[in-house]
Design a protein around this motif. Structure first.
Motif, mmCIF file in Angstrom:
data_model
loop_
_atom_site.group_PDB
_atom_site.id
_atom_site.type_symbol
_atom_site.label_atom_id
_atom_site.label_comp_id
_atom_site.label_asym_id
_atom_site.label_seq_id
_atom_site.Cartn_x
_atom_site.Cartn_y
_atom_site.Cartn_z
ATOM 1 N N LEU A 177 18.393 -21.881 -18.597
ATOM 2 C CA LEU A 177 19.582 -22.191 -17.795
ATOM 3 C C LEU A 177 20.493 -20.971 -17.683
ATOM 4 C CD1 LEU A 177 20.692 -25.794 -18.819
ATOM 5 C CD2 LEU A 177 20.191 -24.952 -16.513
ATOM 6 N N ILE A 178 20.754 -20.352 -18.834
ATOM 7 C CA ILE A 178 21.626 -19.168 -18.846
ATOM 8 C C ILE A 178 20.984 -18.040 -18.047
ATOM 9 C CG2 ILE A 178 22.669 -17.405 -20.334
ATOM 10 C CD1 ILE A 178 24.010 -20.062 -20.686
ATOM 11 N N ALA A 179 19.662 -17.892 -18.177
ATOM 12 C CA ALA A 179 18.948 -16.831 -17.450
ATOM 13 C C ALA A 179 19.111 -17.017 -15.944
ATOM 14 C CB ALA A 179 17.465 -16.839 -17.826
ATOM 15 N N ALA A 180 18.983 -18.260 -15.461
ATOM 16 C CA ALA A 180 19.125 -18.526 -14.029
ATOM 17 C C ALA A 180 20.546 -18.214 -13.571
ATOM 18 C CB ALA A 180 18.778 -19.984 -13.731
ATOM 19 N N MET A 181 21.527 -18.619 -14.376
ATOM 20 C CA MET A 181 22.909 -18.391 -13.998
ATOM 21 C C MET A 181 23.197 -16.890 -13.954
ATOM 22 S SD MET A 181 26.278 -20.185 -15.551
ATOM 23 C CE MET A 181 26.425 -19.023 -16.910
ATOM 24 N N ALA A 182 22.766 -16.181 -14.994
ATOM 25 C CA ALA A 182 23.021 -14.737 -15.053
ATOM 26 C C ALA A 182 22.272 -14.019 -13.923
ATOM 27 C CB ALA A 182 22.599 -14.182 -16.409
ATOM 28 N N GLY A 183 21.010 -14.381 -13.722
ATOM 29 C CA GLY A 183 20.207 -13.717 -12.692
ATOM 30 C C GLY A 183 20.787 -13.898 -11.301
ATOM 31 N N MET B 155 6.172 -7.624 -8.710
ATOM 32 C CA MET B 155 6.448 -7.181 -10.066
ATOM 33 C C MET B 155 7.273 -8.218 -10.821
ATOM 34 S SD MET B 155 6.698 -3.063 -9.753
ATOM 35 C CE MET B 155 6.295 -2.722 -11.466
ATOM 36 N N ALA B 156 7.902 -9.153 -10.099
ATOM 37 C CA ALA B 156 8.581 -10.257 -10.767
ATOM 38 C C ALA B 156 7.774 -11.548 -10.622
ATOM 39 C CB ALA B 156 9.987 -10.434 -10.206
ATOM 40 N N GLY B 157 6.480 -11.398 -10.284
ATOM 41 C CA GLY B 157 5.611 -12.572 -10.219
ATOM 42 C C GLY B 157 5.878 -13.491 -9.048
ATOM 43 N N ILE C 145 11.871 -13.239 -18.483
ATOM 44 C CA ILE C 145 10.969 -13.356 -17.330
ATOM 45 C C ILE C 145 11.603 -14.203 -16.224
ATOM 46 C CG2 ILE C 145 8.783 -14.355 -16.558
ATOM 47 C CD1 ILE C 145 8.215 -11.914 -18.131
ATOM 48 N N ALA C 146 12.118 -15.378 -16.592
ATOM 49 C CA ALA C 146 12.696 -16.281 -15.598
ATOM 50 C C ALA C 146 13.928 -15.649 -14.955
ATOM 51 C CB ALA C 146 13.057 -17.616 -16.248
ATOM 52 N N GLY C 147 14.782 -15.046 -15.777
ATOM 53 C CA GLY C 147 15.994 -14.435 -15.242
ATOM 54 C C GLY C 147 15.674 -13.286 -14.304
ATOM 55 N N ASN C 148 14.645 -12.542 -14.644
ATOM 56 C CA ASN C 148 14.257 -11.405 -13.820
ATOM 57 C C ASN C 148 13.762 -11.853 -12.439
ATOM 58 O OD1 ASN C 148 13.910 -8.576 -13.531
ATOM 59 N ND2 ASN C 148 11.702 -8.890 -13.704
ATOM 60 N N GLN C 149 13.108 -13.019 -12.394
ATOM 61 C CA GLN C 149 12.674 -13.532 -11.091
ATOM 62 C C GLN C 149 13.878 -13.835 -10.215
ATOM 63 O OE1 GLN C 149 9.824 -16.799 -12.012
ATOM 64 N NE2 GLN C 149 8.388 -15.404 -11.041
ATOM 65 N N THR C 150 14.847 -14.533 -10.787
ATOM 66 C CA THR C 150 16.045 -14.876 -10.021
ATOM 67 C C THR C 150 16.776 -13.606 -9.586
ATOM 68 O OG1 THR C 150 16.262 -16.886 -11.325
ATOM 69 C CG2 THR C 150 18.191 -16.189 -10.081
ATOM 70 N N LEU C 151 16.909 -12.676 -10.520
ATOM 71 C CA LEU C 151 17.600 -11.413 -10.231
ATOM 72 C C LEU C 151 16.936 -10.675 -9.062
ATOM 73 C CD1 LEU C 151 19.831 -9.515 -11.673
ATOM 74 C CD2 LEU C 151 17.857 -8.236 -12.480
ATOM 75 N N THR C 152 15.613 -10.545 -9.109
ATOM 76 C CA THR C 152 14.882 -9.846 -8.053
ATOM 77 C C THR C 152 15.088 -10.528 -6.707
ATOM 78 O OG1 THR C 152 13.204 -9.225 -9.660
ATOM 79 C CG2 THR C 152 12.611 -9.001 -7.354
ATOM 80 N N LEU C 153 15.013 -11.851 -6.713
ATOM 81 C CA LEU C 153 15.171 -12.617 -5.482
ATOM 82 C C LEU C 153 16.544 -12.386 -4.861
ATOM 83 C CD1 LEU C 153 13.352 -14.795 -4.081
ATOM 84 C CD2 LEU C 153 14.999 -16.449 -4.963
ATOM 85 N N VAL C 154 17.574 -12.392 -5.704
ATOM 86 C CA VAL C 154 18.944 -12.237 -5.194
ATOM 87 C C VAL C 154 19.179 -10.806 -4.714
ATOM 88 C CG1 VAL C 154 21.389 -12.361 -5.784
ATOM 89 C CG2 VAL C 154 19.818 -14.108 -6.609
ATOM 90 N N ILE C 155 18.671 -9.825 -5.451
ATOM 91 C CA ILE C 155 18.827 -8.424 -5.023
ATOM 92 C C ILE C 155 18.125 -8.205 -3.684
ATOM 93 C CG2 ILE C 155 18.111 -6.050 -5.544
ATOM 94 C CD1 ILE C 155 18.723 -6.637 -8.477
ATOM 95 N N ARG C 156 16.949 -8.773 -3.530
ATOM 96 C CA ARG C 156 16.264 -8.655 -2.251
ATOM 97 C C ARG C 156 17.047 -9.351 -1.146
ATOM 98 N NH1 ARG C 156 11.132 -11.574 0.419
ATOM 99 N NH2 ARG C 156 12.284 -13.387 -0.294
ATOM 100 N N GLY C 157 17.534 -10.546 -1.436
ATOM 101 C CA GLY C 157 18.296 -11.298 -0.443
ATOM 102 C C GLY C 157 19.537 -10.542 -0.003
ATOM 103 N N VAL D 122 21.609 -10.310 -22.034
ATOM 104 C CA VAL D 122 22.064 -11.708 -22.064
ATOM 105 C C VAL D 122 20.959 -12.625 -22.579
ATOM 106 C CG1 VAL D 122 22.777 -13.667 -20.640
ATOM 107 C CG2 VAL D 122 23.740 -11.409 -20.211
ATOM 108 N N THR D 123 19.747 -12.507 -21.995
ATOM 109 C CA THR D 123 18.692 -13.444 -22.392
ATOM 110 C C THR D 123 18.218 -13.200 -23.829
ATOM 111 O OG1 THR D 123 17.075 -12.027 -21.270
ATOM 112 C CG2 THR D 123 17.848 -13.943 -20.067
ATOM 113 N N ASP D 124 18.264 -11.935 -24.288
ATOM 114 C CA ASP D 124 17.906 -11.660 -25.686
ATOM 115 C C ASP D 124 18.930 -12.288 -26.620
ATOM 116 O OD1 ASP D 124 15.650 -10.291 -25.085
ATOM 117 O OD2 ASP D 124 16.322 -8.336 -25.833
ATOM 118 N N VAL D 125 20.204 -12.000 -26.359
ATOM 119 C CA VAL D 125 21.254 -12.489 -27.257
ATOM 120 C C VAL D 125 21.283 -14.020 -27.267
ATOM 121 C CG1 VAL D 125 23.750 -12.624 -27.566
ATOM 122 C CG2 VAL D 125 22.666 -10.416 -27.122
#
Lengths: 452, 452
Positions: free
Chosen positions: A403-409, B268-270, A332-344, A434-437
């Motif tokens: 932490l890893i989720a934020a970095m990866a996202g 969708m990413a909250g 969930i956390a990584g997906n937020q960062t990912l979405t934000l960066v893709i939009r940016g 990544v976040t699962d593993v």
């Protein structure tokens, strides 16, 4: 005065149409279609399954077909034209803007396209072929070649008299384009200026020279960004030598913007913007199957990781109960960062210049939220299983995973983009992997250290 | 001739600026800013963290401030104006369109807003107050009240002479608005017609009467849909009595479209579309914490469900290894359906008239993909753990979960929408809760039936 239509009204209309279709009341449908604008008919057609679409298309009055065709998407328009002869096609697309005409042509079989082109007069064929010379997703592919050009050395009075000789001017003409003897773009003369300036003034004196001309090879996405940023309504398009080729109008840019937004949204769920909600079951199943298969691979990878800790799980079954929490919060956390960066990146706000800053910021956010929620999670787990070490292990694993989720996202989108991979499409899968593993391994790994 | 700028160039520029900022080379920054268009400066400012933003704003030449302000988002514009006095503010926003002026005013403190309004002349104050009388997200809030109106009974020649008395016409004026004696909208006169028709003709004869007027209370989203569908560039806005109030131009509609698309993606990413990539860590942490907390609740619910089957898990640890697969595949498939339906609703393609059809279609797709992938998953599990019943249980649970996922994904958005809840924001969490709970319960439940 026609009122604009709400989506609620459209749904009501759709209800009425589907009812009439089921009961075979074709005359009533014809009557209803006649009462709607071409754009409304087009949307109605796009909102129904394939069989109803064909039926509706056949029920449209012959003389309205061309207008409706202008508003349905190209794929569907090409579908409707599939069994028509060249003459029919030419007469149907007569009213199209040159750019829409070119787009539609590209959806037709090559031989039909050739026949249609051959049946046009020289000027029109030349105009269409200029557009066809550029990829569809560039300024050249988007442009309309039906424009009015004038020379800088004439007076506004001459321009006014020249315009009066026209039967009509192209739709949404807001500017006249000023070109020199070799056809190079030198400026624009807005109609609003033509109308208020002294008629004795020369075009050169009255024209705007700060208008931006867009090179024909510019990607459509960048064209859209320029229009958005500069609040443009139309813009001239030039070739590499500055020769004026045509102009882009905002209605086509809106389509690019919508497709881009659609692309991000749909890609993140593993679909593409051409996905047709009303496609047949079998076609949809095939498209979706691929995506599920890819995700299955990552699910098995996670399972494999868990399998490595079977011994520990056998000893402490509470681990199996709690382990999804770490993985899920990371996702969930990584997906937020990912979405934000893709939009940016899509908006042009995020790039190599600030991605480092963004990664540290997102990791700081991840760390702080990790501290907060791991305290909550750790406490609940401790009380639930009456085992303080279990709580500590869970809390630690969660901080690591956030932490890893934020970095990866934050870093994945730029990385994938550099590798030529669409971040919106593949970013989510890779991130979840990544976040699962990391989630399962850190939690079960720490637990193994302690419990064995 | 200025060339349009690519996002790559922007990133290079950003690099140069950040370097110059770090080394305190303010004169160089001033020089660079002077070489850019106001829109480019605005984007640069929006692409930097808060401290750099304030610094950049201070380095802009005083006479360029107003122009740059037009292109930055309202929140940021209000931030920059916070410590300016009324006189300053009025002179800065002088060049704004009336609608942008009104939007910015609403971001300022109430007392400042009142002072600014009081310092305007009567006509301008009336224009701004008309807009302020409507919510920001309606046609009335979007409209520009600075328009040119004419009467139907005069000749085109009179219109031409009337226009010549103007110093300038409002930006993107493409039509003149025709109103009757009581100010009611009766039609539009495109400039393209004014320029080519016989000057002796009356406005009534030349005007278009099929132009759509948009009621001021129409929600912005519907305005955007109408513009998209009809390929409009501008549209008149009327009150409940058909009296012309102003017009909406496409540049403002593009903003609505972008915000709408952004809203779906971010929700969708909250997150929401106002999320600022460059906000301070602390602010971002607080915003994200709420979303993580909500998702933690659903994660605990899943854990609780798993906890119910602790006995079975103790006996067969392979279940713990495989159980994430069922939940994850359900989540992925359901999310595809959910995204498709949310998009369809935004486009106005999906609604009560076809949602039933769509649910059955998606369930059919889910079932077929369930058959396909459960065969694969079942076989792998059988071979991995050498237990055919384990494979069968896994396959069955997956078919069940894919069916439920399709049903939930297709029906949730309409259901939430009816309850006044934003499907883009809450749909994903609820869907994941459903697919997690159904996934774990069906898999572990079936296993319990068999193994105990």
């Amino acid at each position: 005065m026609a009122k604009s239509q709400t989506s609620h009204e459209t749904q009501d209309q759709l209800h009425a149409f589907l009812d009439a279709l089921h009961s075979g009341a074709f005359d009533e449908i014809r009557r209803m279609l006649r009462g709607m604008s071409p754009a409304e008919v087009a949307r109605l057609i796009e909102s129904t399954p394939l069989r109803a679409r064909n039926l509706l298309w056949q029920l449209i009055d012959k003389e309205d077909e061309g207008e409706v065709l202008q508003y349905v998407n190209e794929e569907l328009a090409a579908h409707f034209l599939r069994h028509r002869n060249t003459e029919d096609i030419v007469s149907l697309v007569e009213g199209f803007d040159t750019d829409d005409f070119a787009d539609l042509l590209q959806e037709l079989p090559k031989t039909v396209m050739r026949q249609v082109l051959d049946s046009l007069d020289d000027q029109n064929r030349y105009r269409i072929e200029t557009i066809l010379g550029y990829p569809e997703d560039t300024a050249g592919g988007l442009m309309d070649t039906d424009i009015i050009t004038i020379r800088p050395d004439i007076s506004l009075d001459v321009v006014l008299r020249y315009l009066r000789r026209h039967e009509s001017l192209p739709d949404t003409t807001d500017n006249l384009h000023v070109v020199n003897r070799t056809g190079q773009f030198v400026g624009i003369l807005p109609l609003t200026k033509l109308l208020i300036k002294d008629p004795g003034m020369s075009v050169r004196e009255a024209m705007n020279t700060d208008a931006k001309a867009i090179p024909a090879s510019t990607p459509a996405r960048e064209v859209a960004q320029t229009f958005e940023r500069e609040d443009l309504v139309t813009a001239p398009v030039v070739d590499d030598n500055g020769v004026l080729l045509g102009r882009i109008t905002i209605d086509d840019v809106v389509d690019v913007i919508l497709e881009g937004a659609d692309h991000s949204l749909m890609s993140m769920a593993g679909m593409d913007e051409d996905e047709d909600t009303f496609a047949p079951v079998w076609k949809t199943t095939r498209r979706r199957a691929v995506w599920l298969g890819i995700n299955l691979l990552t699910a098995f990878l996670a399972s494999y990781m868990i399998g490595l800790f079977e011994g520990t799980l056998e000893k402490v079954v509470a681990l199996a109960v709690l382990m999804p929490i770490v993985a899920s919060m990371g996702g969930i956390a990584g997906n937020q960062t990912l979405t934000l960066v893709i939009r940016g990146m899509a908006l042009g706000h995020v790039g190599s210049a600030n991605v480092r800053w963004l990664i540290s910021k997102e990791m700081a956010v991840g760390f702080l939220n990790g501290i907060l929620w791991s305290a909550v999670v750790g406490t609940i787990a401790t009380l639930w299983f009456n085992d303080i070490m279990l709580g500590a292990v869970l809390a630690t694993a969660m901080i690591i995973n956030l932490l890893i989720a934020a970095m990866a996202g934050a870093s994945l989108p730029m990385l994938l983009d550099k590798m030529g991979i669409d971040p919106a499409l593949s970013g989510g899968v890779i991130l979840t992997t990544v976040t699962d593993v990391v989630g399962f391994c850190s939690f079960l790994g720490l637990a193994t250290l302690y419990y064995t």
